[in-house]
Enzyme design. Sequence first.
Site, PDB file in Angstrom:
ATOM      1  N   HIS A   1      55.786  63.256 -26.303  1.00 53.29           N
ATOM      2  CA  HIS A   1      57.295  63.758 -26.110  1.00 53.29           C
ATOM      3  C   HIS A   1      58.157  62.913 -25.800  1.00 53.29           C
ATOM      4  CE1 HIS A   1      59.573  67.142 -23.814  1.00 53.29           C
ATOM      5  NE2 HIS A   1      60.418  66.083 -23.556  1.00 53.29           N
ATOM      6  N   GLU A   2      58.091  61.728 -24.985  1.00 54.74           N
ATOM      7  CA  GLU A   2      59.313  60.880 -24.955  1.00 54.74           C
ATOM      8  C   GLU A   2      59.605  59.823 -26.157  1.00 54.74           C
ATOM      9  OE1 GLU A   2      60.868  61.238 -22.620  1.00 54.74           O
ATOM     10  OE2 GLU A   2      59.262  62.604 -21.326  1.00 54.74           O
TER      11      GLU A   2
ATOM     12  N   HIS B   1      61.607  61.623 -28.328  1.00 60.97           N
ATOM     13  CA  HIS B   1      63.244  61.387 -27.956  1.00 60.97           C
ATOM     14  C   HIS B   1      63.890  60.031 -28.589  1.00 60.97           C
ATOM     15  CE1 HIS B   1      64.118  64.508 -24.749  1.00 60.97           C
ATOM     16  NE2 HIS B   1      63.175  64.179 -24.251  1.00 60.97           N
TER      17      HIS B   1
ATOM     18  N   GLY C   1      58.404  62.470 -17.334  1.00 62.06           N
ATOM     19  CA  GLY C   1      58.695  61.394 -18.330  1.00 62.06           C
ATOM     20  C   GLY C   1      60.354  61.517 -18.657  1.00 62.06           C
TER      21      GLY C   1
HETATM   22 ZN    ZN Z   1      62.253  65.451 -23.115  1.00 61.82          ZN
END
Ligand code: ZN
Length: 152
Positions: free
Chosen positions: A130-131, A134, A46
Amino acid sequence: MATYKVVDREDPLLRKISKPVPEITPNVLKLIRNMLETMYEYNGVGLAAPQVGVLKRIIVVDIGEGPIALINPEILERSGSQTGEEGCLSCPDMWGDVERAKYIKIKGITPEGKEVIIEAEDYLARAFQHECDHLDGILFIDKVHKLKVKRR
Ligand code: ZN
């Protein structure tokens, strides 16, 4: 196509909140193509736009089942919990266990301009979470239990 340099975890850019994409322009599509290329080049599962220095709400994910690119992704529902090992292309020498929701429902716009809702479980759910973090300036190392660092 071209690959980008991935922004390192020390870069303050990774701590900023990314902006929604108002319109899918040729530049946005080019960014997505190059993000995918970069993710594959570095064997990632990712990548989020801020990791290539662009503060736009765009993520790409491929857990081995084909690429998914989402513009303005938004997690609508989370349930359950799972703990598993994560790494990040911005922290290439670090990994560790992170607790995430086991199941999520995520909404976003595809590069073709279609709004989709995806239900994801397990590893795919982990990758999306997780993405999306960000895009809000959050790194997995903020959430990790027992960070492991590989000496270079
Ligand atoms: Zn990352």
